[in-house]
Motif scaffolding. Structure first.
Motif, PDB file in Angstrom:
ATOM      1  N   TYR A   1       0.805  -1.228   0.000  1.00 11.62           N
ATOM      2  CA  TYR A   1       0.000   0.000   0.000  1.00 11.62           C
ATOM      3  C   TYR A   1       0.832   1.269   0.000  1.00 11.62           C
ATOM      4  O   TYR A   1       0.289   2.358  -0.111  1.00 11.62           O
ATOM      5  CB  TYR A   1      -0.923   0.012   1.236  1.00 11.62           C
ATOM      6  N   GLY A   2       2.137   1.135   0.193  1.00  8.15           N
ATOM      7  CA  GLY A   2       2.974   2.326   0.248  1.00  8.15           C
ATOM      8  C   GLY A   2       3.094   2.831   1.670  1.00  8.15           C
ATOM      9  O   GLY A   2       2.154   2.721   2.453  1.00  8.15           O
ATOM     10  N   GLN A   3       4.238   3.394   1.987  1.00  8.84           N
ATOM     11  CA  GLN A   3       4.509   3.827   3.360  1.00  8.84           C
ATOM     12  C   GLN A   3       3.527   4.890   3.824  1.00  8.84           C
ATOM     13  O   GLN A   3       3.097   4.909   4.956  1.00  8.84           O
ATOM     14  CB  GLN A   3       5.933   4.364   3.439  1.00  8.84           C
ATOM     15  N   ARG A   4       3.171   5.793   2.894  1.00 10.02           N
ATOM     16  CA  ARG A   4       2.301   6.889   3.283  1.00 10.02           C
ATOM     17  C   ARG A   4       0.868   6.443   3.544  1.00 10.02           C
ATOM     18  O   ARG A   4       0.113   7.108   4.227  1.00 10.02           O
ATOM     19  CB  ARG A   4       2.293   7.954   2.194  1.00 10.02           C
ATOM     20  N   SER A   5       0.492   5.317   2.940  1.00 11.07           N
ATOM     21  CA  SER A   5      -0.884   4.853   3.111  1.00 11.07           C
ATOM     22  C   SER A   5      -1.071   4.119   4.426  1.00 11.07           C
ATOM     23  O   SER A   5      -2.178   4.060   4.950  1.00 11.07           O
ATOM     24  CB  SER A   5      -1.277   3.910   1.975  1.00 11.07           C
ATOM     25  N   LEU A   6      -0.002   3.576   4.936  1.00 11.11           N
ATOM     26  CA  LEU A   6      -0.112   2.693   6.087  1.00 11.11           C
ATOM     27  C   LEU A   6      -0.832   3.321   7.282  1.00 11.11           C
ATOM     28  O   LEU A   6      -1.723   2.700   7.869  1.00 11.11           O
ATOM     29  CB  LEU A   6       1.283   2.204   6.483  1.00 11.11           C
ATOM     30  N   PRO A   7      -0.482   4.547   7.653  1.00  9.62           N
ATOM     31  CA  PRO A   7      -1.170   5.129   8.803  1.00  9.62           C
ATOM     32  C   PRO A   7      -2.680   5.223   8.604  1.00  9.62           C
ATOM     33  O   PRO A   7      -3.433   5.216   9.566  1.00  9.62           O
ATOM     34  CB  PRO A   7      -0.565   6.531   8.906  1.00  9.62           C
ATOM     35  N   PHE A   8      -3.107   5.320   7.365  1.00  6.77           N
ATOM     36  CA  PHE A   8      -4.533   5.460   7.131  1.00  6.77           C
ATOM     37  C   PHE A   8      -5.247   4.123   7.168  1.00  6.77           C
ATOM     38  O   PHE A   8      -6.461   4.047   7.110  1.00  6.77           O
ATOM     39  CB  PHE A   8      -4.768   6.207   5.817  1.00  6.77           C
ATOM     40  N   LEU A   9      -4.464   3.063   7.252  1.00 10.53           N
ATOM     41  CA  LEU A   9      -5.066   1.741   7.429  1.00 10.53           C
ATOM     42  C   LEU A   9      -5.118   1.381   8.902  1.00 10.53           C
ATOM     43  O   LEU A   9      -6.062   0.781   9.385  1.00 10.53           O
ATOM     44  CB  LEU A   9      -4.251   0.680   6.687  1.00 10.53           C
ATOM     45  N   GLU A  10      -4.067   1.739   9.643  1.00  4.52           N
ATOM     46  CA  GLU A  10      -3.955   1.297  11.040  1.00  4.52           C
ATOM     47  C   GLU A  10      -3.393   2.431  11.888  1.00  4.52           C
ATOM     48  O   GLU A  10      -2.283   2.356  12.388  1.00  4.52           O
ATOM     49  CB  GLU A  10      -3.029   0.071  11.112  1.00  4.52           C
ATOM     50  N   LEU A  11      -4.148   3.474  12.037  1.00  2.00           N
ATOM     51  CA  LEU A  11      -3.621   4.679  12.663  1.00  2.00           C
ATOM     52  C   LEU A  11      -3.411   4.555  14.169  1.00  2.00           C
ATOM     53  O   LEU A  11      -2.387   4.968  14.703  1.00  2.00           O
ATOM     54  CB  LEU A  11      -4.577   5.841  12.360  1.00  2.00           C
ATOM     55  N   GLY A  12      -4.418   3.993  14.875  1.00  2.00           N
ATOM     56  CA  GLY A  12      -4.421   4.044  16.333  1.00  2.00           C
ATOM     57  C   GLY A  12      -3.155   3.495  16.963  1.00  2.00           C
ATOM     58  O   GLY A  12      -2.507   4.166  17.771  1.00  2.00           O
ATOM     59  N   LEU A  13      -2.777   2.285  16.581  1.00  2.00           N
ATOM     60  CA  LEU A  13      -1.627   1.648  17.205  1.00  2.00           C
ATOM     61  C   LEU A  13      -0.336   2.372  16.831  1.00  2.00           C
ATOM     62  O   LEU A  13       0.570   2.522  17.651  1.00  2.00           O
ATOM     63  CB  LEU A  13      -1.558   0.183  16.778  1.00  2.00           C
ATOM     64  N   LEU A  14      -0.274   2.824  15.585  1.00  2.00           N
ATOM     65  CA  LEU A  14       0.937   3.512  15.139  1.00  2.00           C
ATOM     66  C   LEU A  14       1.106   4.842  15.873  1.00  2.00           C
ATOM     67  O   LEU A  14       2.219   5.218  16.236  1.00  2.00           O
ATOM     68  CB  LEU A  14       0.879   3.739  13.626  1.00  2.00           C
ATOM     69  N   VAL A  15       0.007   5.541  16.108  1.00  2.00           N
ATOM     70  CA  VAL A  15       0.090   6.799  16.856  1.00  2.00           C
ATOM     71  C   VAL A  15       0.570   6.511  18.275  1.00  2.00           C
ATOM     72  O   VAL A  15       1.449   7.213  18.797  1.00  2.00           O
ATOM     73  CB  VAL A  15      -1.281   7.524  16.891  1.00  2.00           C
ATOM     74  N   ALA A  16       0.027   5.454  18.874  1.00  2.00           N
ATOM     75  CA  ALA A  16       0.445   5.106  20.238  1.00  2.00           C
ATOM     76  C   ALA A  16       1.932   4.744  20.267  1.00  2.00           C
ATOM     77  O   ALA A  16       2.660   5.155  21.173  1.00  2.00           O
ATOM     78  CB  ALA A  16      -0.390   3.941  20.753  1.00  2.00           C
ATOM     79  N   ALA A  17       2.365   3.992  19.255  1.00  2.00           N
ATOM     80  CA  ALA A  17       3.783   3.600  19.221  1.00  2.00           C
ATOM     81  C   ALA A  17       4.669   4.818  19.022  1.00  2.00           C
ATOM     82  O   ALA A  17       5.703   4.965  19.679  1.00  2.00           O
ATOM     83  CB  ALA A  17       4.006   2.585  18.095  1.00  2.00           C
ATOM     84  N   LEU A  18       4.243   5.703  18.136  1.00  2.00           N
ATOM     85  CA  LEU A  18       5.048   6.898  17.877  1.00  2.00           C
ATOM     86  C   LEU A  18       5.077   7.799  19.120  1.00  2.00           C
ATOM     87  O   LEU A  18       6.128   8.345  19.483  1.00  2.00           O
ATOM     88  CB  LEU A  18       4.482   7.671  16.686  1.00  2.00           C
ATOM     89  N   ALA A  19       3.911   7.939  19.758  1.00  2.00           N
ATOM     90  CA  ALA A  19       3.857   8.766  20.969  1.00  2.00           C
ATOM     91  C   ALA A  19       4.759   8.161  22.048  1.00  2.00           C
ATOM     92  O   ALA A  19       5.461   8.884  22.762  1.00  2.00           O
ATOM     93  CB  ALA A  19       2.421   8.873  21.465  1.00  2.00           C
TER      94      ALA A  19
END
Lengths: 801, 239
Positions: A570-588
């Motif tokens: 899906y491309g790196q930029r698309s990934l957050p729009f598929l699975e945002l919640g966990l990625l935001v938590a990990a980044l935070a």
């Protein structure tokens, strides 16, 4: 002033400032959940701990300078704390134009905004903690009673914060909490210090101004509420505070609700007010009349096409749309269960002729409690049980990945199944998403439930129809007859839906009206109904296996190991729009851990090395991790028991803090030399609790709420008292051995609390809450193995970092 | 006589004002043409859009004039861009795909719901179709109307209104393009669709992943096809 009066004032000031900081934390949590998303709950806890940790570092570095000026500094720090309590959100928005978590992964500048917002929000905690720490360090011999005041204040703050949210909007609360801090400053104000008195007066004026002119939180432009308010002629019909999330009801001529309606519907779709909780859409108000209901032209009407159910149970009834439909389709008794009491009361007030009339209908039994609590206590049986529609229009892209959904676990579906009459059925709808995740996990959960109920061929019991965007399952307790299958086909043909699962379905029937981009959905459904579904659970790039009560994160589909594959697909930029919640938590978590390293650990490197610092790190770091993980694991365990996440959080945090405060006060009488055994006792108690808590809660689940609260307090208080002893004992011992490390120890504790709070949910998602509780026991074992004084001599020059 | 003089003066002033405007429009068409050609070749034709009218329209319409000045540098990149109010100008490929699929051209009457910046409407108009476009957010509608007028699109009419009701006075439409997602397909739009009419509509959460849906009408029978997943989210903050 005599010494006793001086101490009493300091104790009282500690209680006030600790209460204000914790209450503010709770208000901030709701503010960020409203302006952004709920996963910022973890962010707030970590930011607060970061403030405490940074204060500890500063205290270590400038201990002597600060102690020499403590009399003047304490009121000044508290004035600063009060001012930053009222200003940070306004400042954050003013200076940075509003942070937007949706842009985190597409614009590097947004990560910097996150850092900046974290630093701004950290200020009141850092200033308040510096004042608290200064009091601790100034009199280490009284650390037990001061720590007790600190914890008691925090315990009171948790209750104050929740009570405040029940009465006032969060932006109106922070000036009130700031007044508490100013009161603490006044208590510590030395006599005849005009400048300090002027500072206090100035602070009072500013706080008073904000009290009457609170800033409105800026909503992310992607929040449901913001989009509704942007519509022409939109107006807010009601805005009510609530501990479970602030409620807003918005009306606009263009605001309509007809989720998933058939293309064949030709009736009117009048505009209807919509209800938002913390800025997220909660639902639309039901129509005033039950005639010509557009919902009858959506796939959600499938169960009524198969049977006319007389007794219906609607779980998580929200604004009553399913309830209205059930009544309109001839149900004679409907039980509707909805935990959001405040929303129910608000809607009854503002919509007496639609929502209010529904509740007053003699056929309706409205229960304000959590669905799982109702399922555990209810003994009735029903012709139809309706579970809430899953996901959102187009998929939620993992926004709710970290939200516990106890109604979507295997255990929940088994309980629901038990409530069905022999001819009854379970109905559940889901929005189709891309890539396919929620429909697959839902079908997997239904299939596994049927297998566990001894039904060897689940495909013979599941009927499903698909519209252009939604999919509705009906799971039948008895095998369907030919007439029922014919009714399912008639319903589908009437509204232009495609049958997706029917025991006698032909391939040509599955895409007559709505052609899919490819056959993936059909093929994956067939695999889930076959014998090789375990391989699919294992090989599918997303997690689609059913979830359990121990890991109730239904919407968490991301598999870390699949990230490279997903990025290539899906491309790196698309990934957050598929699975945002966990990625935001990990980044935070990453950002906060880096900040913790930068603000807490790095400054401490400047301190002269001492042999015991490694031991201090182990002891106080272990306590920081252990306490935070115990708190979060126990909140989860009590959500089902008490029926409301907010009750569970308030009770667990309140009891742990107050109990720890009492334990801390009593620690003054304990032998301060063999401190390791106290944290070892906590570890043992946690293991015992992990084993016994489940059965104990299950056995008392039938009790009324008041008694269940009593049971919870009884279970938690001894543990809390025990948990309150290792920290003050350690600080006292350290004060005797190496007083220069006291503040550092406090900082380490804060740093580990930041990291562990940020990581706790990620750990729970991966391993479950039971293991999180056991991990916390392991964290308490670290201090158990440490004897601060002995190793000092054996490792006099060891570096820890 | 005095009135006549005033009228003549007014006309002269208007003509004087129009000269730089015409220059601007002509210059706009030529401006950044090379970037547009690259965009069409690499982002659109390479992904399978073949309709000559669509490709020609995309080469003509100056996309950089439809985005906020702060985004102008990214106008021809393969991404949607924010235009404020939580709205976006779609990725060029999506605009091309949605245009091609409804077969626009002279003699076709097309309704667009969700004018946004006006770019999709301009592309449709550039194919020669008669375009009617509706935007619900008044500020966006006003800005797009002024922009489209300035650029001289004559076969295009716009208004600020709730797109739910369509534009009954001009119905039926050969095709309807809905650029704003909704959780239902508005019944009035289906009624305003001509026999054998086509409607293309993104369905899904507005800022996340959506699916492009093609609704076809054959007499009284309606059917849909999921075309592809699309994303209408911005990669940058609206300034």
């Amino acid at each position: 002033m005599n010494k006793a009066a001086f101490c009493n004032r300091r104790h009282l000031a500690l209680i006030l400032v600790s209460a204000a900081l914790l209450a503010f934390q709770i208000a901030l949590l709701q503010l960020l959940a409203t302006s952004q998303w709920h996963h910022f709950a973890y962010f707030v806890i970590s930011v607060a701990m970061l403030g405490f940790g940074a204060a500890g570092s500063l205290l270590s570095l400038a201990r002597d300078w600060l102690l020499a000026r403590q009399e003047q500094l304490l009121p000044l720090l508290l004035c600063g704390c009060a001012l930053t309590l009222v200003a940070p959100l306004g400042m954050a928005q003013l200076l940075f134009g509003g942070f937007d978590s949706l842009l985190l992964f597409v614009a590097a500048s947004e990560a910097l905004r996150l850092v900046a917002v974290a630093l701004l929000l950290m200020l009141p905690f850092a200033l308040g903690a510096l004042a608290i720490g200064l009091v601790f360090v100034a009199e280490t011999e009284r650390i037990g009673s001061y720590y007790c005041a600190n914890l008691l204040g925090s315990g009171l703050g948790s209750i104050l914060g929740l009570a405040g949210l029940a009465w006032l909007l969060p932006q109106r609360l922070s000036p009130l909490f700031a007044l508490l801090v100013l009161a603490a400053a006044a208590l510590l104000l030395p006599r005849q210090r005009r400048l300090l008195q002027a500072a206090l007066f100035g602070g009072l004026l500013l706080v008073g101004f904000v009290l009457f002119q609170p800033p409105s939180p800026l909503l992310s432009q992607y929040k449901d509420l913001r989009r509704a308010l942007d519509l022409p002629a939109a107006k807010t019909l009601a805005q009510r505070p609530a501990a479970t999330g602030q409620i807003q009801v918005v009306q606009a001529p263009a605001l309509r609700s007809a989720a998933g309606i058939s293309l064949n519907w030709r009736g009117e779709l009048p505009s209807r007010p919509a209800v938002f909780v913390n800025g997220d859409l909660f639902g639309a108000l039901p129509p005033g009349t039950m005639e010509n209901n557009p919902r009858d032209a959506a796939t959600f009407a499938l169960p009524y096409a198969l049977h006319t159910p007389h007794r219906v149970l609607v779980l998580n009834a929200a604004t009553g749309l399913d309830l209205a439909q059930a009544l309109g389709r001839g149900a004679v008794a409907v039980t509707a269960v909805e935990p959001q009491r405040a929303v129910t009361a608000t809607l009854r007030d503002i919509a007496p002729h639609s929502f209010g009339a529904l509740l007053d209908d003699p056929r309706v039994n409205w229960q304000s409690m959590a669905a799982r609590t109702w399922l555990a206590r209810d003994r009735d049986s029903y012709d139809l049980v309706i579970l809430p529609t899953l996901g959102s229009f187009g998929g939620s892209a993992g926004l709710f990945a970290l939200q516990e959904q106890p109604l979507l676990t295997r255990e929940a579906l088994q309980q629901t199944w038990q409530r069905l009459q022999p001819e009854g059925m379970l109905a559940m709808s889901v929005w189709l998403d891309y890539p396919l995740r929620a429909p697959l996990r839902l079908l997997a959960t239904l299939v596994e439930t049927l297998h566990e109920e001894g039904i060897a061929a689940p495909a013979e019991r599941i009927i499903a129809v698909r519209g252009w965007g939604t999919l509705t399952f009906c799971v039948l307790r008895s095998a369907p007859d030919a007439a029922l299958l014919a009714r399912a086909r008639q319903f589908a043909a009437r509204w232009g839906f495609d049958p997706l699962l029917l025991p006698d379905l032909g391939p040509a029937e599955r895409q007559r009206f709505h052609r899919l981009q490819d056959d993936a959905l059909l093929e994956l459904f067939d695999i889930l109904l076959g014998s090789s579904r375990s391989e699919l659970y294992r090989d599918y790039p997303f997690r689609i296996a059913p979830v359990s009560d121990d890991r109730p994160f239904f919407a968490q589909f991301l598999r870390w190991g699949s990230l490279p594959e997903l990025i290539s697909l899906y491309g790196q930029r698309s990934l957050p729009f598929l699975e945002l919640g966990l990625l935001v938590a990990a980044l935070a978590a990453l950002v906060l851990s880096l900040l913790a390293g930068l603000l807490i650990l790095l400054p401490l490197l400047r301190l002269p090395g001492g042999g015991g610092r490694r031991l201090t790190l182990l002891y106080f770091g272990g306590l920081g991790i252990g306490y935070m993980w115990v708190e979060l694991a126990l909140i989860h365990r009590f959500v089902l028991y008490l029926g409301q996440p907010v009750y569970a959080a308030a009770l667990v945090v309140g009891v742990l803090l107050v109990g720890s405060g009492i334990g801390s006060a009593l620690s003054g009488r304990l032998d301060g030399r063999r401190i390791g055994r106290w944290s070892g006792s906590v570890a043992c108690a946690l293991v015992l609790l992990a084993l016994l808590l489940g059965p104990l809660l299950q056995a008392t689940l039938q009790l009324p709420l008041g008694l269940r609260v009593g049971v919870a307090v009884l279970l938690l208080t001894p543990l809390a008292m025990l948990m309150g002893t290792p920290f003050p004992l350690g600080l006292r011992r350290l004060g005797q051995l190496r007083p220069q490390e006291v503040a550092w120890a406090w900082g380490i504790n804060g740093c580990m609390s930041v990291v562990s709070a940020a990581l706790a949910t990620l750990v729970a998602v991966e391993v479950g809450f039971s293991l999180l509780l056991l991990f916390s026991a392991v964290a308490y074992l670290l201090p158990a193995g440490v004897r601060l004084e002995e190793r000092v001599q054996s490792q006099p020059h060891g570096r820890i970092i | 006589m005095r009135i006549q003089c005033e009228s003549i003066a007014a006309i002269l002033i208007l003509l004087f004002l129009c000269i730089p405007l015409a220059k601007t429009t002509a210059a706009a068409a030529a401006e950044r043409a090379a970037e547009r050609h690259v965009m069409v070749r690499e982002q659109i034709a390479a992904r399978g859009v073949k309709d000559p009218a669509t490709l020609k329209a995309l080469k003509q319409v100056p996309r950089h004039l439809f985005v906020p000045a702060s985004q102008s540098g990214y106008a021809y990149e393969d991404r949607p861009l924010p235009i404020g109010h939580g709205q976006t100008i779609s990725q060029p490929f999506i605009v091309a795909y949605m245009t091609e699929i409804i077969h626009p051209g002279p003699g076709r009457k097309i309704l667009e719901i969700g004018t946004g910046s006006g770019y999709q409407a301009a592309v449709l108009a550039a194919t020669g179709a008669q375009v009617f476009t509706i935007e619900i957010i008044p500020q966006l509608a006003a800005a797009a109307a002024a922009r489209l007028q300035r650029l001289g699109y004559r076969n295009l009419v716009s208004k600020a209104a709730d797109g739910y009701y369509g534009w009954a006075e001009h119905a039926p439409f050969d095709a309807i393009v809905v650029t704003a997602a909704a959780e239902f397909v508005p019944p009035p739009l289906i009624e305003q669709l001509a026999e054998d009419g086509l409607m293309v509509i993104p369905v899904g959460t507005p800022y996340l992943v959506q699916s492009l849906l093609l609704v076809q009408r054959r007499g009284d029978t309606l059917s849909s096809t999921n075309l592809m997943p699309v994303r209408f989210v911005p990669f940058r903050r609206a300034e």
